[in-house]
Design a protein around this motif. Sequence first.
Motif, PDB file in Angstrom:
ATOM      1  N   ALA A 103       0.780  -1.479  -0.064  1.00 16.14           N
ATOM      2  CA  ALA A 103      -0.056   0.028   0.027  1.00 16.14           C
ATOM      3  C   ALA A 103       1.053   1.252   0.050  1.00 16.14           C
ATOM      4  O   ALA A 103       0.466   2.336  -0.663  1.00 16.14           O
ATOM      5  N   SER A 131      -1.523  -3.583  -2.039  1.00 11.31           N
ATOM      6  CA  SER A 131      -1.909  -4.804  -1.322  1.00 11.31           C
ATOM      7  C   SER A 131      -0.632  -5.222  -0.423  1.00 11.31           C
ATOM      8  O   SER A 131       0.298  -5.334  -1.097  1.00 11.31           O
ATOM      9  N   ASP A 132      -0.921  -5.476   0.793  1.00 12.96           N
ATOM     10  CA  ASP A 132       0.122  -5.863   1.624  1.00 12.96           C
ATOM     11  C   ASP A 132       0.336  -7.643   1.711  1.00 12.96           C
ATOM     12  O   ASP A 132       0.938  -8.182   2.389  1.00 12.96           O
ATOM     13  N   SER A 221      -3.162   2.334  14.085  1.00 11.83           N
ATOM     14  CA  SER A 221      -3.768   2.082  13.177  1.00 11.83           C
ATOM     15  C   SER A 221      -2.707   0.751  12.422  1.00 11.83           C
ATOM     16  O   SER A 221      -1.877   0.883  12.245  1.00 11.83           O
ATOM     17  N   ASP A 222      -3.670  -0.058  11.782  1.00  7.96           N
ATOM     18  CA  ASP A 222      -3.007  -0.814  10.982  1.00  7.96           C
ATOM     19  C   ASP A 222      -2.814  -0.854   9.478  1.00  7.96           C
ATOM     20  O   ASP A 222      -2.166  -1.563   8.737  1.00  7.96           O
ATOM     21  N   ASP A 223      -3.288   0.438   9.112  1.00  5.17           N
ATOM     22  CA  ASP A 223      -3.416   0.830   7.736  1.00  5.17           C
ATOM     23  C   ASP A 223      -2.112   1.675   7.545  1.00  5.17           C
ATOM     24  O   ASP A 223      -2.159   2.961   8.183  1.00  5.17           O
ATOM     25  N   GLN A 224      -1.252   1.393   6.799  1.00  2.00           N
ATOM     26  CA  GLN A 224      -0.014   2.098   6.914  1.00  2.00           C
ATOM     27  C   GLN A 224       0.144   3.490   6.218  1.00  2.00           C
ATOM     28  O   GLN A 224       0.530   4.279   6.665  1.00  2.00           O
ATOM     29  N   HIS A 226      -2.452   5.375   6.078  1.00  3.80           N
ATOM     30  CA  HIS A 226      -3.038   6.196   7.150  1.00  3.80           C
ATOM     31  C   HIS A 226      -2.040   6.627   8.220  1.00  3.80           C
ATOM     32  O   HIS A 226      -2.164   7.788   8.690  1.00  3.80           O
TER      33      HIS A 226
END
Length: 296
Positions: A103, A131-132, A221-224, A226
């Motif tokens: 990402a 996608s990770d 957060s686990d959304d990098q 973000h």
Amino acid sequence: MNRQPDWSLWRSFAAVIANGSLSAAARALKLSQPTLGRHIEALEAGLGLPLFERTLTGLKPTAAALQLYGPVAEAEANLATATMLAEGAQAEPGGTVRITASAMISNYVLPDLLLGIRERHPRIAIEVVPSDSAENLLLREADIAIRMFRPTQLELVTRRLGDIALVPAAHERYLERRGTPASVDALWSHDLIGFDRSDAILLHARNLGITLSRDNFVLRSDDQPHLWELIKAGLGIGFAQENLARRTPGIVALPIDLAIPPLEIWLTTHRDLFTSHRIRAIYDALAEGLLTYINA
């Protein structure tokens, strides 16, 4: 004589077993659950054989279904290989190339690279899959992958492009407000930005003899992407690719050595696609652009 079931029915059957449920298979194939359910029913009717037990928790494959799955999965892989061989034989420089990358790379590195690539190859359309997870090149979920680890499948062509250092980073606005930490110990008293469910940072700190918990991170957060936007907004100190931090206005890469293992960057495609003119053109252009990014 009964007509053999259509391949699309077998494909749906294999997806249900591979993904573990009707809903997950529907998402993977981009079909609706009712359509997928009808495929399973049609296949069972065509074979005259029950393939799944209907339970309260979903579909459970029968022993016969599990026995059939091996040959069907092999046939699916062979069809994917045939498609790749056909594409590899094409001399036409147009067409589409599907790229998958993390990402962070997809959102903050690829756009600049694709600007130059599109100018050089305007007839090649690009599809990007941020996608990770490890998209499967062998089943044509992508044509080219930018990986942060070394792929091991023998069928793949891989090239290690280099390493990207990971460093603590913050925006100038935050450092003006809270000051700049000059040591590892001083770092932990700041507003830290980190993962929510992932314990990667906590485990690395423990290896350094530092005890941290989720409570040390005021924003999680686990959304990098973000997390990166939180850092850019001046909300605290997080962890970032050094190359990205140094080229982002206002971001400061802090000179604190946390011995974070660097990210390896690998460029990968299937060996049968490597002879395709368009795949090779985009592969080589990506390698050139990523090397420039890594060595900046």
